[in-house]
Design an enzyme around this catalytic site. Structure first.
Site, PDB file in Angstrom:
ATOM      1  CG  ASP A  10      59.841  49.494 -21.823  1.00  0.00           C
ATOM      2  OD1 ASP A  10      59.461  50.183 -22.786  1.00  0.00           O
ATOM      3  OD2 ASP A  10      61.032  49.490 -21.430  1.00  0.00           O
ATOM      4  CE  LYS A 108      62.252  52.154 -23.380  1.00  0.00           C
ATOM      5  NZ  LYS A 108      62.968  50.955 -22.909  1.00  0.00           N
ATOM      6  CB  CYS A 153      62.206  51.874 -18.925  1.00  0.00           C
ATOM      7  SG  CYS A 153      63.554  50.926 -19.662  1.00  0.00           S
TER       8      CYS A 153
HETATM    9  C1  VGL Z   1      64.269  47.866 -18.769  1.00  0.00           C
HETATM   10  C2  VGL Z   1      66.206  46.875 -18.085  1.00  0.00           C
HETATM   11  C3  VGL Z   1      66.557  46.607 -19.389  1.00  0.00           C
HETATM   12  C4  VGL Z   1      62.991  48.550 -18.401  1.00  0.00           C
HETATM   13  C5  VGL Z   1      64.605  47.620 -20.080  1.00  0.00           C
HETATM   14  O1  VGL Z   1      62.033  48.537 -19.199  1.00  0.00           O
HETATM   15  O2  VGL Z   1      62.920  49.106 -17.280  1.00  0.00           O
HETATM   16  N1  VGL Z   1      65.076  47.513 -17.780  1.00  0.00           N
HETATM   17  N2  VGL Z   1      65.752  46.988 -20.382  1.00  0.00           N
END
Ligand code: VGL
Ligand code: ZN
Length: 202
Positions: A10, A108, A153
């Protein structure tokens, strides 16, 4: 190492400085993440990829504030600011991420009612992304993780990877944490207890 893959979690604009859900220190890890990419032959990127009005957005609920918890059918779920909406600039990879040699991008969080921290299993803990089968079909036995956010994540993905039988390392210096209600410390403990190597360096 032919049996080792790097999973970069991410590294998207919304999680970096100035983004909708900016993780403190996110931009500072970019050089380390890029160095890890340079040292690996097999690179997989994950991408948080929510439809508009995703159920994990506080804005989708009446009178709910970001960073509070709501009851979902699958249990308690943290509500977040709107982030990583499909097709928006915030969902794109950071322009300084060296993404050219990435072989696979795993998206995702695209089911409207289910959040997904892990790149393997969504937060209902039942819906699978298929990443496990993909990695095993390619013969990988060791996975190295870096990226954002360490305590969401990255941690959930790494723990699921252990559960799926992979040898797992998290390069903590190439991650940054949200640290909500002590989540950083808690998830580091959980990862250590799961048998994840937290001592690897970039
Ligand atoms: C994430 C919160 C919401 C992450 C993704 O990438 O850690 N955290 N969506
Ligand atoms: Zn998200």
């Amino acid at each position: 190492m032919p049996n080792e893959a790097l999973i970069v979690v991410d590294m998207q604009n919304d999680f970096c400085d100035g983004g909708a859900l900016a993780v403190p220190g996110a931009n500072a890890i970019l050089p380390l993440v890029n160095r890890l990419i340079g040292r690996h032959d097999h690179i997989i990127l994950t991408q948080d990829w929510h439809p508009p009005r995703h159920a994990s957005f506080a804005s989708a609920w009446k009178d709910a504030a970001p960073f509070t918890t709501a009851k979902f059918s699958y249990g308690p779920q943290t509500l977040w600011p709107d982030h990583c909406v499909q097709g928006t600039p915030g969902a794109e990879f950071h322009p300084e991420l060296d993404a050219v040699r990435a072989q696979t991008i795993v998206r995702k969080g695209y089911h409207p009612g289910i959040d997904s921290y892990s790149a393997f299993r969504e937060n209902d803990r039942m819906t699978r992304t298929g990443l496990d089968g993909y990695l095993k079909a390619r013969g990988f036995t060791k996975l190295v993780f870096c990226g954002l956010a360490l305590d969401y994540c990255v941690a959930w993905s790494a723990i699921d990877a252990r559960q799926a039988g992979f040898d797992v390392a998290v390069v903590v210096e190439a991650t940054a944490a949200i640290d909500l209600d002590g989540s950083r410390k808690r998830m580091l403990t959980d990862m250590r207890q799961a048998g994840i190597n937290l001592n690897a360096t970039a």
